[in-house]
Design an enzyme around this catalytic site. Structure first.
Site, PDB file in Angstrom:
ATOM      1  N   SER A 190      -9.501  -0.399   7.348  1.00 21.78           N
ATOM      2  CA  SER A 190      -8.997  -0.305   5.978  1.00 21.78           C
ATOM      3  C   SER A 190      -8.293  -1.528   5.429  1.00 21.78           C
ATOM      4  CB  SER A 190      -8.069   0.891   5.845  1.00 21.78           C
ATOM      5  OG  SER A 190      -8.840   2.043   5.666  1.00 21.78           O
ATOM      6  N   SER A 224      -9.491   1.941   3.081  1.00 21.78           N
ATOM      7  CA  SER A 224      -8.643   2.647   2.149  1.00 21.78           C
ATOM      8  C   SER A 224      -7.627   1.760   1.434  1.00 21.78           C
ATOM      9  CB  SER A 224      -7.902   3.750   2.879  1.00 21.78           C
ATOM     10  OG  SER A 224      -7.069   3.202   3.890  1.00 21.78           O
ATOM     11  N   LYS A 274       0.835  -1.207   0.000  1.00 19.21           N
ATOM     12  CA  LYS A 274       0.000   0.000   0.000  1.00 19.21           C
ATOM     13  C   LYS A 274       0.868   1.254   0.000  1.00 19.21           C
ATOM     14  CE  LYS A 274      -3.771   2.142   2.645  1.00 19.21           C
ATOM     15  NZ  LYS A 274      -4.573   2.065   3.875  1.00 19.21           N
TER      16      LYS A 274
HETATM   17  N1  GLN Z   1     -12.806   4.307   6.488  1.00 18.00           N
HETATM   18  C1  GLN Z   1     -12.190   4.759   7.695  1.00 18.00           C
HETATM   19  C2  GLN Z   1     -11.781   6.204   7.566  1.00 18.00           C
HETATM   20  O1  GLN Z   1     -12.081   6.757   6.574  1.00 18.00           O
HETATM   21  C3  GLN Z   1     -11.022   3.911   8.030  1.00 18.00           C
HETATM   22  C4  GLN Z   1      -9.841   4.201   7.206  1.00 18.00           C
HETATM   23  C5  GLN Z   1      -8.663   3.394   7.573  1.00 18.00           C
HETATM   24  O2  GLN Z   1      -8.781   2.378   8.266  1.00 18.00           O
HETATM   25  N2  GLN Z   1      -7.502   3.863   7.160  1.00 18.00           N
HETATM   26  O3  GLN Z   1     -11.175   6.771   8.420  1.00 18.00           O
END
Ligand code: GLN
Length: 482
Positions: free
Chosen positions: A175, A151, A76
């Site tokens: 994420s 994400s 990532k």
């Molecule tokens: N969807 C969550 C957010 O927008 C989690 C994102 C993540 O785990 N990086 O913060």
């Protein structure tokens, strides 16, 4: 294409394939599919080829295989990789080349993994659909009109589309697990402190975790085995000994207790997902686990709590991207103050700006106690809920995501509905406990459904064991049709 490290290593030992040939196959597939799926932001082809040949030489000289010898890995784009562009899906870092490598990545590389490239993600890991990437939205290989989740959408989609055998993602509020669920792969968020965060570009430092994605539980276990453990470069990494995950993965789950929280099956859960999750829990019972009802009474406050703490930490962490210390600097002329403002205005996308503003607000003098301090107290209550529930069970089961993959654009203009897709995953980040998502079915529309299991601190072995035992009896053999 490959489906496990074990079968790949057998083929390498038998000489029926080489690392170089395997990498070539992956890169050819990436070249064919990446333009339409938008999974990789940068490829590492030349370096990967040289490395593959080096590992092939090791193998032909008779050296025993390293634990991840030749394993094609996607990383990532929030994890620093020395000499390889790392953008965090943001314009502000579009030219950033880190001078060092994140510990999680360097441990995998030392164990023999070959980095194929850096995967697309929501900007600074803020999002649940990958649509917040400054470059392009990654797409779900099961249906390119749908999001892969976020994400770590690029990493999950890479594994699902067979554009990498395994991948690294990060999980601040779900994420790794949510995109794993939406893409039909296995994704693990370890216990806080289990894997070093050194070199992970921070979003919310008390919530950020690095975790593996794979097609099978055993491969996630192999990756965690290599990454886990104390790192002197991350003061929050744990000294807790790392167990041998593969040694217990074959053990039966007979007699282990699965807690099912009644709060996880209330409003907002898609009926088709609910049905699949209940069926999967019945299967766990069929494998010999005992099902018990548990309660996590403060769950309804989790989203509010998370979006205070995560934004507060983000507003502070992202202060370093100002055109002086890191990242893009505006070309427009003006005073120092104008330079900072324009740089950040040009560099950050709308969701990141929204979070910086929210986070700055909840930390500001007049509101700190009302919001931030209160959210910290709620966080303690959420953790206590889990500690209490784990007195009655060994793992907690439920959905990973309330819905299957949704269409691109469907939630893009409604941040609140996007935030609600994290409802089942963010509590594990707030409570610091480990969680896994693995595929347990396919919807009528042909999209995967993920079951989430959560365990007490440092009991990742339970998560691998349950997932592996489930896979043995109910293998998930569906594949995206691409
Ligand atoms: N969807 C969550 C957010 O927008 C989690 C994102 C993540 O785990 N990086 O913060």
């Amino acid at each position: 294409m490959l489906d496990s490290i074990a079968s790949y290593h057998e083929a390498l030992r038998a000489g029926t394939t080489t690392v170089r040939a395997t990498c070539d196959t992956y890169f050819e597939r990436i070249e064919r599919l990446n333009p339409s799926l938008g999974i990789y932001l940068a490829l590492n082809r030349e370096a990967a080829e040289a490395r593959a040949e080096g590992i092939d030489r090791e193998i032909s000289s008779g050296r025993p295989l390293r634990p991840l010898a030749g394993v094609p890995l996607a990383v990532k784009d929030v994890l620093s990789t020395k000499g390889l562009r790392t953008t965090c899906g943001s314009r502000i870092l579009h030219e950033y080349i880190p001078p060092f490598t994140a510990t999680a990545v360097s441990r995998l590389v030392e164990a023999g993994a070959v980095i194929l490239g850096k995967t697309n993600c929501d900007e600074f890991a803020m999002g649940s659909s990958n649509e917040n990437s400054a470059f392009q939205a990654a797409r779900n290989p099961w249906n390119p009109e749908c999001v892969p989740g976020g994400s770590s959408g690029g990493s999950a989609a890479a594994v699902a589309a067979r554009l990498a055998l395994v991948a690294l993602g990060t999980d601040t509020g779900g994420s790794v697990r949510q995109p794993a669920s939406l893409c039909g792969v296995v994704g693990l968020k370890p216990t806080y402190g289990r894997v070093s965060r050194y070199g992970l570009i921070a979003f919310g430092s008390s919530l950020d975790h690095v975790g593996p994605l794979s097609l099978r539980a055993a491969d996630a276990a192999r990756l965690l085995q290599v990454m886990a453990g104390r790192d002197p470069l991350d003061a929050t990494s744990s000294n807790e000994p790392v167990p041998d995950y593969l040694a217990t993965i074959e053990h039966s789950v007979k007699g282990l207790r699965v807690g099912v929280p009644r709060e996880y099956f209330s409003k907002g859960l898609d009926p088709e997902v609910s049905e699949a999750i209940h069926a999967a829990i019945d299967r766990l019972a069929g494998l010999g686990a005992e099902i018990v009802e548990v309660s996590l009474p403060h769950s309804e406050y989790a989203i509010a709590c998370y979006y205070i703490i995560a934004t507060a930490e983000a507003s502070s962490n992202l202060a370093r991207f100002d055109g002086v210390r890191f990242g893009h600097r505006t070309r427009r002329r003006g005073s120092l103050r104008e330079m900072y403002k324009r740089t950040r205005d040009e560099g950050f996308g709308p969701e990141v700006k929204r979070r910086i503003m929210l986070g700055t607000y909840v930390l500001s003098a007049g509101y700190y106690d009302a919001y931030y301090a209160k959210a910290q107290r709620v966080r303690t209550l959420l953790r206590r809920d889990f500690i209490k529930a784990f007195e009655r069970c060994d793992v907690i089961a439920g959905p990973t995501s309330p819905t299957v993959a949704f269409k691109l654009g469907e939630k893009a203009d409604d941040p609140l509905s996007m935030y609600l897709s994290d409802i089942y995953t963010i509590t594990a980040n707030l409570a610091a406990i480990p969680g896994i998502s693995f595929p347990c079915g396919v919807s009528g529309s042909g999209l995967p459904i993920g079951l989430q299991l959560q365990a007490p601190d440092f009991r990742e072995e339970f998560l691998f064991r349950f997932t592996h035992q489930y896979e043995q009896t109910y293998p998930f053999n569906a594949e995206p049709n691409i």
